[in-house]
Design a protein around this motif. Structure first.
Motif, PDB file in Angstrom:
ATOM      1  N   LEU A   1     -26.630  66.608-111.049  1.00  0.00           N
ATOM      2  CA  LEU A   1     -26.687  65.265-110.471  1.00  0.00           C
ATOM      3  C   LEU A   1     -27.406  64.287-111.389  1.00  0.00           C
ATOM      4  CD1 LEU A   1     -27.634  66.122-106.761  1.00  0.00           C
ATOM      5  CD2 LEU A   1     -25.349  65.880-107.768  1.00  0.00           C
ATOM      6  N   ARG A   2     -26.864  63.075-111.466  1.00  0.00           N
ATOM      7  CA  ARG A   2     -27.541  62.014-112.207  1.00  0.00           C
ATOM      8  C   ARG A   2     -28.752  61.517-111.429  1.00  0.00           C
ATOM      9  NH1 ARG A   2     -26.474  59.110-116.548  1.00  0.00           N
ATOM     10  NH2 ARG A   2     -24.442  60.117-116.792  1.00  0.00           N
ATOM     11  N   ASP A   3     -28.627  61.543-110.087  1.00  0.00           N
ATOM     12  CA  ASP A   3     -29.711  61.138-109.198  1.00  0.00           C
ATOM     13  C   ASP A   3     -29.878  62.219-108.140  1.00  0.00           C
ATOM     14  OD1 ASP A   3     -31.453  60.030-107.382  1.00  0.00           O
ATOM     15  OD2 ASP A   3     -30.299  58.201-107.044  1.00  0.00           O
ATOM     16  N   LEU A   4     -31.012  62.922-108.142  1.00  0.00           N
ATOM     17  CA  LEU A   4     -31.220  64.043-107.228  1.00  0.00           C
ATOM     18  C   LEU A   4     -31.143  63.626-105.766  1.00  0.00           C
ATOM     19  CD1 LEU A   4     -34.114  66.021-108.988  1.00  0.00           C
ATOM     20  CD2 LEU A   4     -31.680  66.610-108.888  1.00  0.00           C
ATOM     21  N   LYS A   5     -31.340  62.340-105.487  1.00  0.00           N
ATOM     22  CA  LYS A   5     -31.284  61.861-104.107  1.00  0.00           C
ATOM     23  C   LYS A   5     -29.866  61.502-103.673  1.00  0.00           C
ATOM     24  CE  LYS A   5     -35.986  59.995-104.392  1.00  0.00           C
ATOM     25  NZ  LYS A   5     -36.823  58.757-104.347  1.00  0.00           N
TER      26      LYS A   5
END
Length: 259
Positions: free
Chosen positions: A190-194
């Motif tokens: 993921l580029r953004d874990l959220k």
């Protein structure tokens, strides 16, 4: 043209969730052609150690495997996790056999050298018994390999399951077109874990360096990517990271690793 073989590693967090494990088993059993399953069971080992009042020691996210912890690892990985998975596969008409690295002399390793830390009874893979694996696969038997190896002198070792998957894929690459899948709880890198939808669908050596510099790839994903690139350098055909859906026929996002 070489026959395809699927090498699938399932993360310990997925093993702990019976609903997800059952779905994974169904997906894996439906995979066409010869296949190998590799698993660990770290969460299970930690839970069992707690019940036995054996402290869990971690350094930089890696388990210290002393003599008592090794016993727990053997019970958790080679016993409960292995036999549960094999039984579920048999229930899906997938003829499987649970193996450690000692069985059939499947995976020989050496104790990890002491550098900054002594990780105890942790093994680094030296050799995979390709002949034993191909014999099983040619007879429609699916090896289910737990994250335990041996030194051929009676000593068992706790060994990284991602590395075992990479080494098995590499060993089989001379005989098969090898497809290596790392299944874990996310849909990919993921580029953004959220943001579960921020899957980076392709990573090559150049973009990997850029992602490292940006701090997007860090922590536990670092050794996983290291194993991915090592496998590709050793003639493994394809490497993927994603959820359990990526080995099914359903369309799903995943991360494809290339050189």
């Amino acid at each position: 043209m070489k026959q395809k073989v699927s090498i699938v590693k399932i993360g310990g967090n997925l093993i702990e969730n019976e609903t997800i494990l059952d779905e994974f088993i169904s997906n894996f059993a439906e995979l066409e052609g010869p296949k190998v399953l590799i698993h660990g069971g770290g969460k299970l080992a930690t839970q069992l150690a707690g019940k036995l009042s054996i402290p869990t020691q971690m350094i930089e996210g890696r388990r210290i495997t002393d003599a008592e912890t090794l016993k727990v690892i053997i019970m958790a990985y080679g016993g409960l996790a292995s036999k549960t998975i094999v039984a579920k596969l048999q229930g899906k008409n997938c003829n499987a056999i649970g193996l450690s690295g000692a069985d059939l002399n499947l995976i020989r390793s050496v104790k990890r050298p002491v550098k900054e830390h002594d990780f105890g009874f942790v093994g680094d893979v030296e050799e995979v018994n390709t002949g034993a694996l191909t014999l099983l696969l040619e007879n429609d038997i699916t090896p289910v390999c737990c994250a335990i190896t041996h030194n051929k002198n009676g000593q068992l070792f706790n060994t990284n399951a991602d590395t075992i998957a990479s080494e098995i894929a590499r060993a089989l690459s001379n005989h098969y077109e090898t497809h290596l899948y790392y299944c874990f709880e996310k849909r990919g890198v993921l580029r953004d874990l959220k943001d579960e939808d921020s899957v980076i669908e392709q990573i090559n050596a150049a973009s990997y360096k850029q992602l490292l510099g940006e701090g997007i790839i860090a922590d536990g994903m670092l050794p996983k990517l290291h194993n991915c690139f090592n496998a590709l350098k050793e003639n493994v055909s394809y490497v993927y990271i994603g959820s359990i859906d990526m080995i099914s026929n359903r369309q799903t996002k995943k991360t494809t690793i290339t050189l």
